[in-house]
Design an enzyme around this catalytic site. Structure first.
Site, PDB file in Angstrom:
ATOM      1  N   GLU A  36       1.070  -5.207   7.309  1.00  0.00           N
ATOM      2  CA  GLU A  36       0.055  -4.681   6.379  1.00  0.00           C
ATOM      3  C   GLU A  36       0.448  -5.130   4.974  1.00  0.00           C
ATOM      4  O   GLU A  36       1.384  -4.597   4.382  1.00  0.00           O
ATOM      5  CB  GLU A  36      -0.021  -3.155   6.462  1.00  0.00           C
ATOM      6  CG  GLU A  36      -1.182  -2.608   5.622  1.00  0.00           C
ATOM      7  CD  GLU A  36      -1.296  -1.092   5.650  1.00  0.00           C
ATOM      8  OE1 GLU A  36      -0.275  -0.421   5.856  1.00  0.00           O
ATOM      9  OE2 GLU A  36      -2.414  -0.588   5.434  1.00  0.00           O
TER      10      GLU A  36
ATOM     11  N   ASP B   4      -7.530  12.739  10.089  1.00  0.00           N
ATOM     12  CA  ASP B   4      -6.714  13.911   9.709  1.00  0.00           C
ATOM     13  C   ASP B   4      -7.527  14.893   8.870  1.00  0.00           C
ATOM     14  O   ASP B   4      -7.016  15.934   8.444  1.00  0.00           O
ATOM     15  CB  ASP B   4      -5.441  13.482   8.953  1.00  0.00           C
ATOM     16  CG  ASP B   4      -5.743  12.738   7.653  1.00  0.00           C
ATOM     17  OD1 ASP B   4      -6.918  12.445   7.367  1.00  0.00           O
ATOM     18  OD2 ASP B   4      -4.786  12.428   6.911  1.00  0.00           O
TER      19      ASP B   4
ATOM     20  N   ASP C   5      -1.371   5.922  10.569  1.00  0.00           N
ATOM     21  CA  ASP C   5      -0.925   5.379   9.287  1.00  0.00           C
ATOM     22  C   ASP C   5       0.132   6.321   8.687  1.00  0.00           C
ATOM     23  O   ASP C   5       0.206   6.488   7.470  1.00  0.00           O
ATOM     24  CB  ASP C   5      -2.108   5.198   8.322  1.00  0.00           C
ATOM     25  CG  ASP C   5      -1.760   4.343   7.108  1.00  0.00           C
ATOM     26  OD1 ASP C   5      -0.715   3.661   7.141  1.00  0.00           O
ATOM     27  OD2 ASP C   5      -2.512   4.371   6.118  1.00  0.00           O
TER      28      ASP C   5
HETATM   29 ZN   LIG Z   1      -0.701   1.603   6.473  1.00  0.00          ZN
END
Ligand SMILES: [Zn+2]
Length: 397
Positions: A140, A259, A285
């Site tokens: 990422e 979430d 994440d």
């Molecule tokens: Zn991330």
């Protein structure tokens, strides 16, 4: 090295197998694999198995696969140590995750290299059973757009650099499986074409791309969107951007952080109505503070404060989550009213297919890895098996 683990028979539960839901079923697991699934009436030859009898309303479902996770329990992929990865593979079964992509973040090149090499070395000797399996790396950044940096440190963001990527992929013995990048930056499309040709997932993320630019990225081979809604422009009626393209284009499968903080429940519902269960992948994440107390933590050299279910930088920017994937499964059922079967698609089936490991993971079927989660009546993770070995069992109170 495969250690000896007793063959296991799970009995009396609802089995959500690849083909059907069996109300009163059993699963036999031996030598890391599921060897038989059936209805209890058809059960014979129990002798060689360690029998685990469970309440009839408990559910056996496939282990979850998290394609976007940075850290948990004090450890982060960027720590670049064996201990950090040991911590991750041990902690993740508690939330039902049985395999994942260790995810790096934007940092100075040298630090990314250390993290990449560390994961590649770890994969060669990783535990064969009883721990979550690292399926590879999700890179990422740093090839993202500074305009949509989020918690990626801006000073280390660079334009997509194919030569550098090739160097990194060689360093990891081909273990980078997914790359989040901004296709609109110079070199973006060229990198996507290369990724596509080499069987690596090209994901649009931390991107300011317009609808047209996303179209070009799809043409070049992009087929994935990193955390839908977060770090991309919002849906606008004159500029649909990445969100609008994700909604309209079936070529794109979209990650989403369910979430209730990163994306409001109503927007999760909107995304679900557009993409349906075959178009979304649940991710966490999550960062190192997951499973830890509220307080201050490090994320890529930046101080993150964790409180009230949020992890934020000093300026209030969301900095990864502390979401557990098992909770995301419960949340999406609550937010959208989807079935458990649909939630399993988003947490297990789709990521397995996207990563090209569906022949051995992502569903309960004979011959597949014994990656199994047992949910209790509240859909809480009660037990997790990783390749045939019990990796987590909730304490009964
Ligand atoms: Zn991330």
């Amino acid at each position: 090295m495969i250690k000896h683990v007793n063959p296991i028979l799970l009995k009396g539960i609802r089995v959500y197998s690849e083909k059907e839901m069996i109300k009163n079923g059993f699963i036999k697991i031996k030598d890391q694999k599921i060897i038989e699934i059936g209805s209890i009436d058809a059960l014979i030859d129990e002798d060689e198995f360690e029998v685990i009898e469970l309440p009839a309303y408990y559910k056996a479902i496939p282990g979850f696969i998290d394609v976007h996770i940075h850290g948990v329990n004090g450890a982060d992929t960027m720590d670049a140590t064996k201990e950090a990865l040991d911590t991750m593979v041990t902690a993740l079964p508690k939330e039902g995750t049985t395999s994942f992509l260790a995810t790096t973040m934007t940092q100075e090149g040298k630090q990314i290299e250390n993290a990449l090499k560390n994961v590649a070395q770890y994969i060669e000797k990783q535990p064969s059973q009883g721990k979550a399996e690292i399926l590879g790396l999700h890179l990422e950044g740093p090839f993202v757009n500074a305009k949509r940096a989020g918690a990626q440190p801006i000073q280390h963001i660079v334009d997509p650099d194919l030569a550098l990527f090739k160097e990194w992929q060689t360093m990891t013995n081909g273990n980078i499986k997914l790359v989040t990048l901004a296709p609109e930056r110079p070199g973006g499309l060229e990198m996507i074409r290369y990724l596509k040709e080499n069987g690596i997932i090209a994901s649009i993320g931390h991107s300011d791309a317009t609808y047209e630019e996303v179209g070009e990225a799809i043409e070049a081979g992009a087929n994935h969107v990193t955390h839908l809604f977060n770090q991309m422009r919002g849906l606008h009626h004159r500029e649909p951007g990445v969100v609008g393209a994700a909604f309209l284009r079936d070529e794109l499968i979209a990650e989403i952080i369910v979430d209730g903080v990163h994306v409001r429940p109503e927007m999760v519902e909107l995304a679900y109505k557009q993409k349906q269960s075959d178009g979304l992948i649940l991710i966490t994440d999550s960062m190192r503070a997951k499973c830890m107390k509220n307080g201050k933590y490090d994320l890529g050299g930046q101080e993150v404060t964790v409180q009230d279910g949020k992890a934020v930088l000093a300026d209030g920017t969301l900095a990864g989550s502390i979401l557990r994937l098992g909770q995301a499964v419960k949340n999406i059922v609550n937010y959208t009213g989807c079935s458990l079967e649909n939630a399993i698609e988003m947490a297990s089936v789709n990521p397995a297919k996207q990563l090209n490991v569906f022949e051995r993971k992502g569903s309960l079927a004979e011959g597949k890895d014994g990656d199994i989660v047992i949910l209790d009546k509240n859909l809480e993770v009660f037990m997790t098996f990783c390749r045939g070995e019990l990796a987590f069992k909730k304490e009964e109170n």
